[in-house]
Design a protein around this motif. Structure first.
Motif, PDB file in Angstrom:
ATOM      1  N   MET A   1       0.817  -1.248  -0.045  1.00 35.75           N
ATOM      2  CA  MET A   1       0.056   0.089  -0.082  1.00 35.75           C
ATOM      3  C   MET A   1       0.890   1.356   0.095  1.00 35.75           C
ATOM      4  SD  MET A   1      -3.166  -0.451   2.727  1.00 35.75           S
ATOM      5  CE  MET A   1      -4.480  -1.603   2.355  1.00 35.75           C
ATOM      6  N   SER A   2       0.319   2.337  -0.669  1.00 29.45           N
ATOM      7  CA  SER A   2       0.921   3.631  -0.488  1.00 29.45           C
ATOM      8  C   SER A   2      -0.157   4.399   0.097  1.00 29.45           C
ATOM      9  CB  SER A   2       1.185   4.049  -2.079  1.00 29.45           C
ATOM     10  OG  SER A   2       2.174   3.307  -2.645  1.00 29.45           O
ATOM     11  N   VAL A   3       0.260   5.263   0.914  1.00 28.37           N
ATOM     12  CA  VAL A   3      -0.608   5.972   1.607  1.00 28.37           C
ATOM     13  C   VAL A   3      -0.460   7.573   1.274  1.00 28.37           C
ATOM     14  CG1 VAL A   3      -1.405   7.093   3.941  1.00 28.37           C
ATOM     15  CG2 VAL A   3      -0.749   4.576   3.719  1.00 28.37           C
ATOM     16  N   VAL A   4      -1.458   8.332   0.863  1.00 24.40           N
ATOM     17  CA  VAL A   4      -0.849   9.526   0.180  1.00 24.40           C
ATOM     18  C   VAL A   4      -2.031  10.626   1.419  1.00 24.40           C
ATOM     19  CG1 VAL A   4      -1.626  11.246  -1.798  1.00 24.40           C
ATOM     20  CG2 VAL A   4      -0.827   8.876  -2.141  1.00 24.40           C
ATOM     21  N   ILE A   5      -1.317  11.841   1.779  1.00 30.10           N
ATOM     22  CA  ILE A   5      -1.818  12.560   2.524  1.00 30.10           C
ATOM     23  C   ILE A   5      -1.582  13.883   2.131  1.00 30.10           C
ATOM     24  CG2 ILE A   5      -1.904  13.383   5.026  1.00 30.10           C
ATOM     25  CD1 ILE A   5      -1.049  10.983   5.954  1.00 30.10           C
ATOM     26  N   PRO A   6      -2.370  14.738   1.641  1.00 32.35           N
ATOM     27  CA  PRO A   6      -2.642  16.051   1.305  1.00 32.35           C
ATOM     28  C   PRO A   6      -2.090  16.826   2.612  1.00 32.35           C
ATOM     29  CG  PRO A   6      -4.748  15.510   0.793  1.00 32.35           C
ATOM     30  CD  PRO A   6      -3.775  14.235   1.566  1.00 32.35           C
ATOM     31  N   VAL A   7      -1.161  18.053   2.543  1.00 30.15           N
ATOM     32  CA  VAL A   7      -0.747  18.567   3.898  1.00 30.15           C
ATOM     33  C   VAL A   7      -0.961  20.031   3.433  1.00 30.15           C
ATOM     34  CG1 VAL A   7       0.970  18.958   5.575  1.00 30.15           C
ATOM     35  CG2 VAL A   7       0.754  16.869   4.350  1.00 30.15           C
ATOM     36  N   TYR A   8      -1.826  20.783   4.390  1.00 35.93           N
ATOM     37  CA  TYR A   8      -2.074  21.992   4.155  1.00 35.93           C
ATOM     38  C   TYR A   8      -1.643  23.009   5.486  1.00 35.93           C
ATOM     39  CZ  TYR A   8      -4.300  26.490   3.351  1.00 35.93           C
ATOM     40  OH  TYR A   8      -4.446  28.043   3.440  1.00 35.93           O
ATOM     41  N   LEU A  43       3.758  12.493   1.694  1.00 38.21           N
ATOM     42  CA  LEU A  43       3.168  13.692   2.447  1.00 38.21           C
ATOM     43  C   LEU A  43       3.328  14.833   1.267  1.00 38.21           C
ATOM     44  CD1 LEU A  43       4.900  13.482   5.978  1.00 38.21           C
ATOM     45  CD2 LEU A  43       2.729  12.428   5.177  1.00 38.21           C
ATOM     46  N   VAL A  44       2.186  15.358   0.982  1.00 39.08           N
ATOM     47  CA  VAL A  44       2.207  16.286  -0.206  1.00 39.08           C
ATOM     48  C   VAL A  44       2.148  17.501   0.285  1.00 39.08           C
ATOM     49  CG1 VAL A  44       1.369  16.727  -2.553  1.00 39.08           C
ATOM     50  CG2 VAL A  44       1.280  14.458  -1.567  1.00 39.08           C
ATOM     51  N   TYR A  45       3.032  18.501   0.526  1.00 40.51           N
ATOM     52  CA  TYR A  45       2.851  19.777   0.977  1.00 40.51           C
ATOM     53  C   TYR A  45       2.407  20.930  -0.010  1.00 40.51           C
ATOM     54  CZ  TYR A  45       4.630  24.008   2.824  1.00 40.51           C
ATOM     55  OH  TYR A  45       4.424  25.536   3.591  1.00 40.51           O
ATOM     56  N   ASP A  46       1.187  21.404   0.498  1.00 38.20           N
ATOM     57  CA  ASP A  46       0.345  22.131  -0.580  1.00 38.20           C
ATOM     58  C   ASP A  46       0.504  23.444  -0.105  1.00 38.20           C
ATOM     59  OD1 ASP A  46      -1.462  22.534  -2.772  1.00 38.20           O
ATOM     60  OD2 ASP A  46      -3.425  22.405  -1.433  1.00 38.20           O
ATOM     61  N   ASN A  47       1.835  24.030   0.426  1.00 36.43           N
ATOM     62  CA  ASN A  47       2.014  25.244   0.871  1.00 36.43           C
ATOM     63  C   ASN A  47       0.878  25.968   1.533  1.00 36.43           C
ATOM     64  OD1 ASN A  47       4.375  26.417  -1.362  1.00 36.43           O
ATOM     65  ND2 ASN A  47       3.292  24.673  -2.201  1.00 36.43           N
ATOM     66  N   GLY A  48       0.922  25.310   2.866  1.00 39.12           N
ATOM     67  CA  GLY A  48      -0.259  25.566   3.777  1.00 39.12           C
ATOM     68  C   GLY A  48       0.101  27.054   4.540  1.00 39.12           C
ATOM     69  N   ARG A  49      -0.609  27.264   5.547  1.00 41.45           N
ATOM     70  CA  ARG A  49      -0.321  28.447   6.291  1.00 41.45           C
ATOM     71  C   ARG A  49       0.464  28.474   7.561  1.00 41.45           C
ATOM     72  NH1 ARG A  49      -6.746  27.482   7.777  1.00 41.45           N
ATOM     73  NH2 ARG A  49      -6.435  25.517   9.234  1.00 41.45           N
ATOM     74  N   ASP A  50       1.077  27.213   7.693  1.00 45.42           N
ATOM     75  CA  ASP A  50       1.655  27.008   9.075  1.00 45.42           C
ATOM     76  C   ASP A  50       3.083  26.452   8.747  1.00 45.42           C
ATOM     77  OD1 ASP A  50       0.978  24.493   8.228  1.00 45.42           O
ATOM     78  OD2 ASP A  50      -0.072  23.893  10.053  1.00 45.42           O
ATOM     79  N   ARG A  51       3.680  25.709   9.895  1.00 45.60           N
ATOM     80  CA  ARG A  51       4.980  25.290   9.470  1.00 45.60           C
ATOM     81  C   ARG A  51       4.979  23.752   9.231  1.00 45.60           C
ATOM     82  NH1 ARG A  51       9.295  28.130  11.169  1.00 45.60           N
ATOM     83  NH2 ARG A  51      10.497  26.110  12.013  1.00 45.60           N
ATOM     84  N   SER A  52       3.911  23.346   8.469  1.00 49.85           N
ATOM     85  CA  SER A  52       3.776  21.965   8.064  1.00 49.85           C
ATOM     86  C   SER A  52       5.110  21.223   7.250  1.00 49.85           C
ATOM     87  CB  SER A  52       2.574  21.718   7.154  1.00 49.85           C
ATOM     88  OG  SER A  52       1.274  21.958   8.017  1.00 49.85           O
ATOM     89  N   ARG A  73       3.097  25.701  -5.440  1.00 48.45           N
ATOM     90  CA  ARG A  73       2.198  26.739  -4.759  1.00 48.45           C
ATOM     91  C   ARG A  73       0.939  25.687  -4.135  1.00 48.45           C
ATOM     92  NH1 ARG A  73      -2.438  27.296  -7.631  1.00 48.45           N
ATOM     93  NH2 ARG A  73      -2.504  27.162  -9.927  1.00 48.45           N
ATOM     94  N   ASN A  74       0.075  26.484  -3.751  1.00 53.20           N
ATOM     95  CA  ASN A  74      -1.113  26.171  -3.300  1.00 53.20           C
ATOM     96  C   ASN A  74      -2.007  25.823  -4.452  1.00 53.20           C
ATOM     97  OD1 ASN A  74      -4.046  26.892  -2.033  1.00 53.20           O
ATOM     98  ND2 ASN A  74      -3.279  25.481  -0.738  1.00 53.20           N
ATOM     99  N   PHE A  75      -2.277  24.599  -4.647  1.00 54.21           N
ATOM    100  CA  PHE A  75      -3.125  23.965  -5.642  1.00 54.21           C
ATOM    101  C   PHE A  75      -4.782  23.428  -5.272  1.00 54.21           C
ATOM    102  CE2 PHE A  75       0.756  23.698  -7.533  1.00 54.21           C
ATOM    103  CZ  PHE A  75       0.522  24.056  -8.995  1.00 54.21           C
ATOM    104  N   GLY A  76      -4.712  23.106  -3.870  1.00 53.71           N
ATOM    105  CA  GLY A  76      -5.705  22.480  -3.112  1.00 53.71           C
ATOM    106  C   GLY A  76      -5.857  21.282  -2.987  1.00 53.71           C
ATOM    107  N   GLN A  77      -6.756  20.603  -2.172  1.00 52.47           N
ATOM    108  CA  GLN A  77      -6.518  19.329  -1.790  1.00 52.47           C
ATOM    109  C   GLN A  77      -6.623  18.324  -2.757  1.00 52.47           C
ATOM    110  OE1 GLN A  77     -10.138  17.705   0.684  1.00 52.47           O
ATOM    111  NE2 GLN A  77      -8.845  16.323   1.675  1.00 52.47           N
ATOM    112  N   HIS A  78      -7.563  18.277  -3.830  1.00 52.20           N
ATOM    113  CA  HIS A  78      -7.550  17.223  -4.716  1.00 52.20           C
ATOM    114  C   HIS A  78      -6.342  17.152  -5.753  1.00 52.20           C
ATOM    115  CE1 HIS A  78     -12.146  16.315  -4.695  1.00 52.20           C
ATOM    116  NE2 HIS A  78     -11.816  16.333  -3.300  1.00 52.20           N
TER     117      HIS A  78
END
Length: 324
Positions: A1-8, A43-52, A73-78
């Motif tokens: 399994m591969s686990v994908v987590i979008p991170v914002y 862990l997909v870093y979506d250029n969020g608002r904190d120090r993720s 840049r920030n593209f969104g969750q999907h």
């Protein structure tokens, strides 16, 4: 399994989620006796608002199965989820949220459901109310009902961000999905009828939701535009309805003129004009949105762009800069 987590916004919640996943980085067995192992967590870093981003780097140093994926840049969750799926290599892909409401232990039940029912896609079906406001839960159900019954004509409405999809299907969708596509609509185009697996959602971590009302409306509108051309057909139906209503009103005026009971003043006329003009402009807006999606795809606008770790490049501060 591969686990994908979008991170914002996962600075304070992502660590505990990955810690739970770490239990399944060793070979495990599902309740039905199927062997599985999490070989990577993206862990997909979506250029969020904190120090993720710093949290992602720390987790990558701590766990060998953690792989960061950096977006420009920030593209969104999907789109972030699509980027993680495109970067995966497992036979199966699991997508889940960063806030801790999804229990990674349910992944085994997802796999059993997929193999038992011979399906390529399995969604979580919450057995308890989602940990959101009553208004958000109600509008979410309404939007999914509208999609399943009106826009998509029989498609399943039991979709959410906790899902299991066959690896080759997920990677193919990530490769071919166009800009602005709604992920679950795109997967149902190619995966056939999905199955559902009952799970209990947990409370979100100590963080504010990343979805404002504007973002939720944008999310819903993407669902409408991705569901096919039924929106345009509804515009045609709207035009026919107003044409028939106009003929009916004209017939009423003809009959009224023969009896001398002709309506006086401009009130009724202005109401009809304003209402019909609003319907025309609304219809033109829908058509313009569809044209905009087509133009973005024709111009090659990417749904996401994967880059290297910004901290290791020219914009970062990790690598010492040469002196002039």
């Amino acid at each position: 399994m591969s686990v994908v987590i979008p991170v914002y916004g996962g600075e304070f919640t992502l660590g505990s989620v990955v810690e739970e996943i770490a239990r399944f980085a060793e070979p495990s067995v599902t309740p039905d006796g199927h062997r599985y192992q999490v070989i990577e967590t993206l862990l997909v870093y979506d250029n969020g608002r904190d120090r993720s981003d710093e949290t992602i780097r720390e987790l990558a140093d701590k766990y060998p199965f953690v792989r960061p994926v950096w977006l420009s840049r920030n593209f969104g969750q999907h789109p972030a989820t699509l980027a993680g799926m495109a970067s995966s290599s497992g036979d199966w892909i699991v997508t889940l949220d960063e806030d801790g409401q999804h229990d990674p232990a349910d992944m085994a039940a997802f796999l059993d459901t997929a193999l038992r029912e011979n399906v390529q896609l399995v969604y979580a079906e919450a057995t308890n109310p989602p940990p959101h406001s009553a208004f958000r839960n109600l509008t979410s159900k309404g939007a999914k009902w509208l999609f399943a019954t009106v826009l998509a004509g029989g498609a399943t409405a039991s979709f959410q961000s906790y899902r299991l999809v066959l690896g080759e299907v997920g990677r193919s969708v990530a490769a071919y999905a166009g800009s602005g596509v709604y992920l679950d609509v795109a997967m149902q185009w190619v995966s056939g009828e999905p199955a559902v697996c009952p799970v209990e959602l947990r409370e979100e971590g100590d963080r504010r939701s990343g979805y404002s009302l504007r973002r939720l409306l944008s999310h819903f509108w993407r669902l409408v535009l991705s569901s096919g051309t039924r929106g345009l057909r509804l515009v045609s139906v709207l035009g026919v309805v107003f044409a028939l209503a106009g003929l009916g009103y004209a017939a009423y005026l003809v009959v009224a003129s023969t009896t001398g009971d002709v309506p006086q003043g401009w009130t009724s006329t202005m109401v009809v004009v304003l209402f019909s003009t609003g319907a025309v402009l609304f219809s033109l807006g829908i058509i313009a949105e569809y044209i905009g999606v087509a133009v973005n795809m024709a111009m090659g606008k990417p749904p996401y762009l994967i880059v290297g770790d910004p901290a290791d490049g020219p914009l970062g501060s990790r690598r010492p800069r040469p002196r002039p």
